[in-house]
Design a protein around this motif. Structure first.
Motif, PDB file in Angstrom:
ATOM      1  N   LEU A 109      16.069  -0.529  11.375  1.00 25.02           N
ATOM      2  CA  LEU A 109      16.709  -0.380  10.068  1.00 25.02           C
ATOM      3  C   LEU A 109      17.416   0.958   9.903  1.00 25.02           C
ATOM      4  N   ALA A 110      17.515   1.737  10.964  1.00 32.63           N
ATOM      5  CA  ALA A 110      18.072   3.092  10.878  1.00 32.63           C
ATOM      6  C   ALA A 110      19.510   3.101  10.377  1.00 32.63           C
ATOM      7  N   ARG A 111      20.316   2.133  10.762  1.00 38.15           N
ATOM      8  CA  ARG A 111      21.720   2.121  10.343  1.00 38.15           C
ATOM      9  C   ARG A 111      21.935   1.344   9.052  1.00 38.15           C
ATOM     10  N   ARG A 112      20.900   0.735   8.538  1.00 35.46           N
ATOM     11  CA  ARG A 112      21.032  -0.040   7.295  1.00 35.46           C
ATOM     12  C   ARG A 112      20.432   0.744   6.139  1.00 35.46           C
ATOM     13  N   GLN A 113      19.236   0.359   5.705  1.00 34.30           N
ATOM     14  CA  GLN A 113      18.611   1.005   4.557  1.00 34.30           C
ATOM     15  C   GLN A 113      17.921   2.311   4.910  1.00 34.30           C
ATOM     16  N   GLY A 114      17.688   2.556   6.149  1.00 33.76           N
ATOM     17  CA  GLY A 114      16.948   3.727   6.594  1.00 33.76           C
ATOM     18  C   GLY A 114      15.668   3.295   7.273  1.00 33.76           C
ATOM     19  N   MET A 115      15.247   4.021   8.286  1.00 36.00           N
ATOM     20  CA  MET A 115      14.098   3.574   9.070  1.00 36.00           C
ATOM     21  C   MET A 115      12.751   3.908   8.457  1.00 36.00           C
ATOM     22  N   PHE A 116      12.705   4.751   7.430  1.00 36.51           N
ATOM     23  CA  PHE A 116      11.430   5.121   6.818  1.00 36.51           C
ATOM     24  C   PHE A 116      11.262   4.398   5.490  1.00 36.51           C
ATOM     25  N   SER A 117      10.028   3.969   5.217  1.00 41.52           N
ATOM     26  CA  SER A 117       9.754   3.323   3.936  1.00 41.52           C
ATOM     27  C   SER A 117       8.301   3.548   3.549  1.00 41.52           C
ATOM     28  N   VAL A 118       8.057   3.533   2.238  1.00 40.35           N
ATOM     29  CA  VAL A 118       6.705   3.587   1.687  1.00 40.35           C
ATOM     30  C   VAL A 118       6.487   2.249   0.989  1.00 40.35           C
ATOM     31  N   ILE A 119       5.422   1.574   1.376  1.00 40.31           N
ATOM     32  CA  ILE A 119       5.127   0.243   0.857  1.00 40.31           C
ATOM     33  C   ILE A 119       3.801   0.294   0.126  1.00 40.31           C
ATOM     34  N   GLY A 120       3.756  -0.287  -1.066  1.00 38.51           N
ATOM     35  CA  GLY A 120       2.554  -0.297  -1.887  1.00 38.51           C
ATOM     36  C   GLY A 120       1.561  -1.350  -1.440  1.00 38.51           C
ATOM     37  N   ALA A 121       0.424  -1.399  -2.129  1.00 35.72           N
ATOM     38  CA  ALA A 121      -0.661  -2.306  -1.756  1.00 35.72           C
ATOM     39  C   ALA A 121      -0.255  -3.766  -1.862  1.00 35.72           C
ATOM     40  N   GLY A 122       0.608  -4.096  -2.799  1.00 36.20           N
ATOM     41  CA  GLY A 122       1.029  -5.478  -2.985  1.00 36.20           C
ATOM     42  C   GLY A 122       2.184  -5.892  -2.094  1.00 36.20           C
ATOM     43  N   GLY A 123       2.662  -4.989  -1.252  1.00 34.47           N
ATOM     44  CA  GLY A 123       3.767  -5.305  -0.355  1.00 34.47           C
ATOM     45  C   GLY A 123       5.129  -4.893  -0.881  1.00 34.47           C
TER      46      GLY A 123
ATOM     47  N   VAL B 182       8.220  -2.521  -1.708  1.00 30.46           N
ATOM     48  CA  VAL B 182       8.799  -1.306  -1.135  1.00 30.46           C
ATOM     49  C   VAL B 182       9.012  -0.321  -2.273  1.00 30.46           C
ATOM     50  N   LEU B 183       8.303   0.808  -2.226  1.00 31.89           N
ATOM     51  CA  LEU B 183       8.409   1.820  -3.273  1.00 31.89           C
ATOM     52  C   LEU B 183       9.596   2.738  -3.055  1.00 31.89           C
ATOM     53  N   LYS B 184       9.891   3.039  -1.792  1.00 36.97           N
ATOM     54  CA  LYS B 184      11.009   3.929  -1.472  1.00 36.97           C
ATOM     55  C   LYS B 184      11.399   3.683  -0.023  1.00 36.97           C
ATOM     56  N   ARG B 185      12.692   3.740   0.238  1.00 35.65           N
ATOM     57  CA  ARG B 185      13.199   3.555   1.594  1.00 35.65           C
ATOM     58  C   ARG B 185      14.357   4.522   1.792  1.00 35.65           C
ATOM     59  N   GLY B 186      14.480   5.070   3.005  1.00 31.50           N
ATOM     60  CA  GLY B 186      15.573   5.995   3.244  1.00 31.50           C
ATOM     61  C   GLY B 186      15.687   6.432   4.688  1.00 31.50           C
ATOM     62  N   HIS B 187      16.698   7.262   4.920  1.00 35.38           N
ATOM     63  CA  HIS B 187      16.985   7.759   6.264  1.00 35.38           C
ATOM     64  C   HIS B 187      16.176   9.005   6.606  1.00 35.38           C
ATOM     65  N   GLU B 188      15.771   9.763   5.593  1.00 32.13           N
ATOM     66  CA  GLU B 188      15.015  10.996   5.801  1.00 32.13           C
ATOM     67  C   GLU B 188      13.579  10.806   5.331  1.00 32.13           C
TER      68      GLU B 188
END
Length: 123
Positions: free
Chosen positions: A83-97, A99-105
């Motif tokens: 996902l590096a060239r799309r939404q960003g390769m890093f993400s934080v996902i909550g307990a329910g699944g 996506v709380l935040k996604r990005g390149h940095e």
């Protein structure tokens, strides 16, 4: 008189051919892990989190955060290079699944944990 020595076999087995092909696994590098552990340490000191797990998989690396080790993870910090060239390769996902935040940095994604505490009045 019989020889008590076991008979030696001349057959050579090539174990390299029995192993599955080397599969590259995704993992966090030292800098990324340092950033995650800095946030984790702060939340442990605040009494919010108590345990973590790191999984290195073929497509992604996952840092799971637990309140108790016997529970489901509260949050997952994931690194998915596809996902590096799309939404960003890093993400934080909550307990329910969700996506709380996604990005390149990674640093900007981890800011989701910087939100201030809210005082709830229960009158």
């Amino acid at each position: 008189m019989e020889n008590s020595q076991p008979e030696r076999s001349a057959a050579v087995i090539d174990f390299a051919g029995l192993r599955p092909a080397a599969v590259p696994y995704v993992s966090f590098d030292r800098r990324e892990l340092s950033e995650i552990l800095k946030v984790y340490g702060r939340m442990v000191a605040a009494g919010e989190w108590r345990d973590y797990a790191i999984d290195t998989l073929r497509e992604r690396a996952v840092f799971s955060i637990f309140r108790r080790s016997s529970e489901m993870p509260l949050f997952r910090v994931e690194k998915n290079p596809k996902l590096a060239r799309r939404q960003g390769m890093f993400s934080v996902i909550g307990a329910g699944g969700q996506v709380l935040k996604r990005g390149h940095e990674l640093a900007s994604v981890l800011r989701v944990f910087d939100k201030g505490l809210k005082l709830i009045d229960e009158r």
